[in-house]
Write an enzyme that holds these catalytic residues in place. Sequence first.
Site, PDB file in Angstrom:
ATOM      1  N   ILE A 150       0.849  -1.186   0.000  1.00  0.00           N
ATOM      2  CA  ILE A 150       0.000   0.000   0.000  1.00  0.00           C
ATOM      3  C   ILE A 150       0.884   1.235   0.000  1.00  0.00           C
ATOM      4  O   ILE A 150       1.660   1.462   0.928  1.00  0.00           O
ATOM      5  CB  ILE A 150      -0.923   0.013   1.241  1.00  0.00           C
ATOM      6  CG1 ILE A 150      -1.713  -1.300   1.354  1.00  0.00           C
ATOM      7  CG2 ILE A 150      -1.830   1.226   1.223  1.00  0.00           C
ATOM      8  CD1 ILE A 150      -2.605  -1.623   0.168  1.00  0.00           C
ATOM      9  N   GLU A 151       0.768   2.025  -1.041  1.00  0.00           N
ATOM     10  CA  GLU A 151       1.502   3.278  -1.175  1.00  0.00           C
ATOM     11  C   GLU A 151       0.551   4.419  -0.829  1.00  0.00           C
ATOM     12  O   GLU A 151      -0.574   4.463  -1.329  1.00  0.00           O
ATOM     13  CB  GLU A 151       2.000   3.424  -2.613  1.00  0.00           C
ATOM     14  CG  GLU A 151       2.777   4.686  -2.894  1.00  0.00           C
ATOM     15  CD  GLU A 151       3.248   4.770  -4.342  1.00  0.00           C
ATOM     16  OE1 GLU A 151       3.873   5.795  -4.695  1.00  0.00           O
ATOM     17  OE2 GLU A 151       3.006   3.832  -5.128  1.00  0.00           O
ATOM     18  N   ILE A 152       0.993   5.303   0.042  1.00  0.00           N
ATOM     19  CA  ILE A 152       0.201   6.488   0.406  1.00  0.00           C
ATOM     20  C   ILE A 152       1.039   7.688   0.022  1.00  0.00           C
ATOM     21  O   ILE A 152       2.199   7.810   0.430  1.00  0.00           O
ATOM     22  CB  ILE A 152      -0.127   6.500   1.909  1.00  0.00           C
ATOM     23  CG1 ILE A 152      -0.848   5.200   2.297  1.00  0.00           C
ATOM     24  CG2 ILE A 152      -0.983   7.717   2.244  1.00  0.00           C
ATOM     25  CD1 ILE A 152      -1.016   5.006   3.789  1.00  0.00           C
TER      26      ILE A 152
END
Length: 132
Positions: A124-126
């Site tokens: 998960i990239e934020i």
Amino acid sequence: MLAQLDHLVLTTADEAACIDFYTGILQMELEHFIGGTPPVARRALRFGQQKINLHVLGHEFEPKAAVPTPGSLDLCFLAALPLLDVMARLEAAGCPIVEGPVRRTGATGPIRSVYVRDPDGNLIEIAEPVCR
């Protein structure tokens, strides 16, 4: 031909842990709806105008991916908060950052990102946009 992404489907091996991560740490809303073939009670994670429908491994709804597999996604979300605030919230929730902050290229230009993993191992990239 296409305008935008409406939703995507995430296959999870542990629905409760998945829901806890996305609603508790990432602050998405849990939605209950009727859908699938045949129509049955389903769950989705909603944020903004987007949603992620959930399939539980071994209990997927038809139609489904040819090989539904937990942990095979690499998703990038744009943050509603400054990235430093996101990082502080991740740390407070005990969610380790795998990498970042680092500069990347998003769909509309440069971004600054941190990476975490959900309970199924999805990356998960934020990110936040970077002013040029």
